[in-house]
Design a protein around this motif. Structure first.
Motif, PDB file in Angstrom:
ATOM      1  N   MET A  72       0.813  -1.219   0.000  1.00  0.00           N
ATOM      2  CA  MET A  72       0.000   0.000   0.000  1.00  0.00           C
ATOM      3  C   MET A  72       0.847   1.270   0.000  1.00  0.00           C
ATOM      4  SD  MET A  72      -1.375   0.106   3.920  1.00  0.00           S
ATOM      5  CE  MET A  72      -0.232   0.242   5.310  1.00  0.00           C
ATOM      6  N   PHE A  73       2.183   1.109   0.172  1.00  0.00           N
ATOM      7  CA  PHE A  73       3.089   2.250   0.152  1.00  0.00           C
ATOM      8  C   PHE A  73       4.509   1.726   0.002  1.00  0.00           C
ATOM      9  CE2 PHE A  73       5.559   5.857   1.662  1.00  0.00           C
ATOM     10  CZ  PHE A  73       4.889   6.923   1.081  1.00  0.00           C
ATOM     11  N   VAL A  74       5.380   2.562  -0.568  1.00  0.00           N
ATOM     12  CA  VAL A  74       6.790   2.200  -0.707  1.00  0.00           C
ATOM     13  C   VAL A  74       7.641   3.338  -0.144  1.00  0.00           C
ATOM     14  CG1 VAL A  74       8.655   1.619  -2.283  1.00  0.00           C
ATOM     15  CG2 VAL A  74       6.335   0.827  -2.778  1.00  0.00           C
ATOM     16  N   SER A  75       8.539   2.997   0.767  1.00  0.00           N
ATOM     17  CA  SER A  75       9.420   4.005   1.356  1.00  0.00           C
ATOM     18  C   SER A  75      10.826   3.415   1.510  1.00  0.00           C
ATOM     19  CB  SER A  75       8.877   4.472   2.715  1.00  0.00           C
ATOM     20  OG  SER A  75       9.585   5.621   3.174  1.00  0.00           O
ATOM     21  N   GLY A  76      11.674   4.103   2.280  1.00  0.00           N
ATOM     22  CA  GLY A  76      13.028   3.636   2.532  1.00  0.00           C
ATOM     23  C   GLY A  76      13.677   4.484   3.601  1.00  0.00           C
ATOM     24  N   THR A  77      14.732   3.963   4.204  1.00  0.00           N
ATOM     25  CA  THR A  77      15.411   4.642   5.302  1.00  0.00           C
ATOM     26  C   THR A  77      16.183   5.871   4.826  1.00  0.00           C
ATOM     27  OG1 THR A  77      15.760   2.493   6.374  1.00  0.00           O
ATOM     28  CG2 THR A  77      17.032   4.357   7.217  1.00  0.00           C
ATOM     29  N   ARG A  78      15.960   7.010   5.509  1.00  0.00           N
ATOM     30  CA  ARG A  78      16.768   8.219   5.320  1.00  0.00           C
ATOM     31  C   ARG A  78      17.026   8.829   6.695  1.00  0.00           C
ATOM     32  NH1 ARG A  78      14.842  12.266   0.803  1.00  0.00           N
ATOM     33  NH2 ARG A  78      16.982  12.997   1.032  1.00  0.00           N
ATOM     34  N   LEU A  79      17.647   9.987   6.727  1.00  0.00           N
ATOM     35  CA  LEU A  79      18.069  10.593   7.986  1.00  0.00           C
ATOM     36  C   LEU A  79      17.396  11.937   8.219  1.00  0.00           C
ATOM     37  CD1 LEU A  79      21.922   9.984   7.615  1.00  0.00           C
ATOM     38  CD2 LEU A  79      20.289   8.553   8.875  1.00  0.00           C
TER      39      LEU A  79
END
Length: 312
Positions: A138-145
């Motif tokens: 339902m969503f696509v994300s990723g690790t950032r700072l």
């Protein structure tokens, strides 16, 4: 384009196929479920007359508390549609009972039967799929700072030897531990119970950065901007450090429940409801008066378009 960004884009396209696969197979059996034949989660909720939803308190805009301390958000609205479909399947109106969970407790809560659906910002990956089941993506994300404005930190390499906030039980915690070991950074990871507490560590100066999914960082910044009623002192920096497709969690090994979940998401994609909910929570003003202003990514658009197609 960095190698990390290229990998994230490639993984996102794979996620479109993987996120859809359960829904496609679920469509092959048109036989309706009758109350007498119910088992697993559907039998449980019919007997109880209610569905227990595990929600997050600060996963903006997916699952968080309104000013009235009620669970709201993108994931919450999609889960309400699943609850309605569960009621249709068991021929009974089901109430919702709310139970707060954290990143650390959420998987156990689903696997143990404490909650029937977990509606937050949970990454679906192979390791977790050994214990629980997931809806289509339902969503696509990723690790950032997240760092303070003016900070010299612009990438994970700038964090060598510095304290970094992470939330317990998240894929981001593992990502940062792996990066620290691989690049010999000697990160001092400061682990908190939930995202709000991790953000507070940066605010107080006890951590130089907070590492979690990009969209959650923008959500926290928007919420902070609303409460401060002015410009924010924080920004998101660096490349994507991981690939994280989100899904709704439910108990593993329950084909009747899987059919309800997958059929519901297919229907929500087909009639445009997922897109409408996305606009509501990511492009319009949140209860605090601010907006994430985050257009839907091409990867997510592709996933939803594929999800909307009924299998023959």
């Amino acid at each position: 384009m960095s190698a990390v960004r290229t990998l994230a884009t490639t993984a996102a396209l794979l996620g479109a196929l993987l996120g859809l696969a359960p829904a496609a197979f679920a469509q092959s059996d048109p036989t309706p479920v009758t109350p007498a034949a119910l088992s697993g989660t559907l039998a449980k909720v019919r007997t109880a007359g209610a569905v227990v939803i595990g929600y997050r308190e600060s996963s903006v805009p997916f699952s968080f508390l309104s000013p009235r301390k009620e669970p709201i958000g993108y994931s919450i609205e999609l889960c309400k549609a699943v609850v309605e479909a569960m009621g249709d399947a068991v021929h009974k109106t089901l109430e919702i009972r709310w139970l707060p969970v954290t990143a650390e407790t959420r998987i156990d809560a689903v696997a143990s039967g404490q909650v029937d659906l977990e509606c937050g910002s949970t990454t679906s990956n192979l390791e977790r799929q050994k214990r629980v089941a997931f809806s289509p993506t339902m969503f696509v994300s990723g690790t950032r700072l997240l760092v303070r404005k003016g900070s010299p930190i612009q990438s994970f390499r700038d964090l060598a030897g510095k304290p970094v906030a992470v939330t317990a039980g998240t894929t981001n915690e593992k990502t940062m531990r792996d990066l620290s070991a691989r690049f010999k950074l000697g990160l001092e990871l400061v682990v908190s119970r939930d995202h709000a507490e991790s953000f507070a560590l940066v605010k107080s100066g006890k951590a130089e950065a907070f590492a979690t999914d990009e969209v959650l960082l923008y959500g926290l910044i928007a919420q902070d901007r609303g409460s401060a009623q002015g410009p924010t002192d924080y920004q998101v920096v660096g490349d994507f450090l991981s690939y994280d497709p989100y899904g709704v969690m439910y108990r593993k090994g329950d084909p009747e429940m899987a059919k309800v979940v997958n059929d519901t998401f297919q229907m929500l994609a087909e009639d445009g409801e997922i897109e409408r909910q996305y606009k509501r929570w990511f492009l319009r003003k949140l209860p605090g008066g601010t907006s994430l202003d985050l257009p839907m990514s091409p990867q997510l658009e592709t996933i939803i378009q594929a999800m909307a197609i009924k299998a023959e």
